[in-house]
Enzyme design. Sequence first.
Site, PDB file in Angstrom:
ATOM      1  N   HIS A   1      17.043  -6.250   8.219  1.00 16.19           N
ATOM      2  CA  HIS A   1      16.038  -6.163   7.158  1.00 16.19           C
ATOM      3  C   HIS A   1      16.588  -5.268   6.045  1.00 16.19           C
ATOM      4  O   HIS A   1      17.167  -4.206   6.308  1.00 16.19           O
ATOM      5  CB  HIS A   1      14.737  -5.590   7.720  1.00 16.19           C
ATOM      6  CG  HIS A   1      13.777  -5.212   6.645  1.00 16.19           C
ATOM      7  ND1 HIS A   1      13.439  -6.073   5.617  1.00 16.19           N
ATOM      8  CD2 HIS A   1      13.108  -4.046   6.395  1.00 16.19           C
ATOM      9  CE1 HIS A   1      12.602  -5.460   4.806  1.00 16.19           C
ATOM     10  NE2 HIS A   1      12.379  -4.233   5.250  1.00 16.19           N
TER      11      HIS A   1
ATOM     12  N   ASN B   1      13.546  -4.360  -1.526  1.00 13.42           N
ATOM     13  CA  ASN B   1      12.940  -4.694  -0.234  1.00 13.42           C
ATOM     14  C   ASN B   1      11.918  -5.820  -0.443  1.00 13.42           C
ATOM     15  O   ASN B   1      10.873  -5.607  -1.050  1.00 13.42           O
ATOM     16  CB  ASN B   1      12.266  -3.429   0.317  1.00 13.42           C
ATOM     17  CG  ASN B   1      11.612  -3.647   1.670  1.00 13.42           C
ATOM     18  OD1 ASN B   1      11.451  -4.778   2.127  1.00 13.42           O
ATOM     19  ND2 ASN B   1      11.221  -2.561   2.310  1.00 13.42           N
TER      20      ASN B   1
ATOM     21  N   CYS C   1       7.546  -6.167   7.334  1.00 10.59           N
ATOM     22  CA  CYS C   1       8.950  -6.570   7.146  1.00 10.59           C
ATOM     23  C   CYS C   1       9.557  -7.197   8.396  1.00 10.59           C
ATOM     24  O   CYS C   1      10.641  -7.772   8.333  1.00 10.59           O
ATOM     25  CB  CYS C   1       9.776  -5.364   6.721  1.00 10.59           C
ATOM     26  SG  CYS C   1       9.099  -4.522   5.292  1.00 10.59           S
TER      27      CYS C   1
END
Length: 363
Positions: free
Chosen positions: A248, A278, A110
């Site tokens: 994020h 996500n 990520c």
Amino acid sequence: MPAIITGWGNCAPPGIVSNMDLATIMDTSDDWIVERTGIRQRHVSHVGSGDLGAVAAQRALAAAGRDPDDVDTLIFASVSPELLVPSTASLVQKRLGIKDLAAMDLNVGCSGFVYGLAVANGLIASGVSRCVLLIAAERLSWYLDWTKRDTAVLFGDGAGAVVLEAGQPDEGVLAAVMGNDAAAAEALMVPNFGTTMDRVNHDMLDLTVNFDGREIFRRAVKGMTKSALAVLEQAGVTIDDIRLMIPHQANRRIIDAVGHKLGVDPERVYVNVDRFGNTSAASIPIALTEAMEHQRIVPGDLVLMPAFGAGLSRGAALLRWGPRAEALGASSAELPPATETGLEIIRRHAEPMKARLAARPGG
Ligand code: UT7
């Protein structure tokens, strides 16, 4: 000169799967997912990560007023490449019709977009590259284990891209930090894929994500906060100088905890995890593109981007936005139409997975 972002674009596949949809295939509920994560829906892709990335890239190039051939460096940040070899960057280069450039994949979970910004900035500041196309694209739904409710509800698919070019002193990427804690690598891992895989006995439905949610949560809050504070200090600014934080997007609770620790006004934090889940490396550029479209950033604004992910990697970038916050053009690029809904795609994978597990001894 540091790199400024001159173009931005994203791509969300048409398949949308709500929490209620997921509750039809696994033991979960909208209430649990919203309360623990803030996620309400996610996109599920019918095409590979390269296709998602190529559409986002064409939109970013149009926003920058650049032709594909203006790009001399293509960085593709992803943990869901289309193939092991060649790089997905190379596949996207071909789809964009670019004859020759430097093409590379970046596998940093990520944190991939933030690492990509740091790499692109270094290449531009050193004069190695003049125009970098940084794409972050994920099709995480492809390798989720749909029998594991603790991970399956968290992730989604999508892509974002930016074009980076040299700016003026004191604008663009003012500071960037990158870190990685390999001692905790097992907390987020897709084992048995790649050259450790037993090719003879491997069943692709056995592909799974090893995931220690609580451990990652704790380390994500620490790692993103530490990285954000480091770039603020490097640039000699305070959190009050920041116009927008685009963290994020893993979990609403992680975003809130980081915002609280940094003391940032919640109105200055961009959140879209409710609509995307996500999307790993793609989450920041998807959110950045939305923020640009909603005029949340104007020239001269300071933008802070902290991230955390597999590795366990962490990082942050601090940018002073360049002289232009409007797109110079729009692209007509679109994905091919989908023949299945998002839920149909998931069901096609989930049902054989469940049947396979049930058929095993003790299943
Ligand atoms: O980009 C970095 C990637 N990492 C992440 O995004 C994940 C970071 N971690 C998290 O977001 C959170 O740890 C989770 C959302 C994964 C889990 O939240 P939590 O508050 O730590 O829940 P928990 O793991 O402590 O589980 C609580 C309960 C358990 O049941 P019992 O043992 O208390 O009976 C789980 O089995 O919730 C159960 N549970 C679920 N229930 C309904 C776990 N997943 C689900 C689910 N639906 N999807």
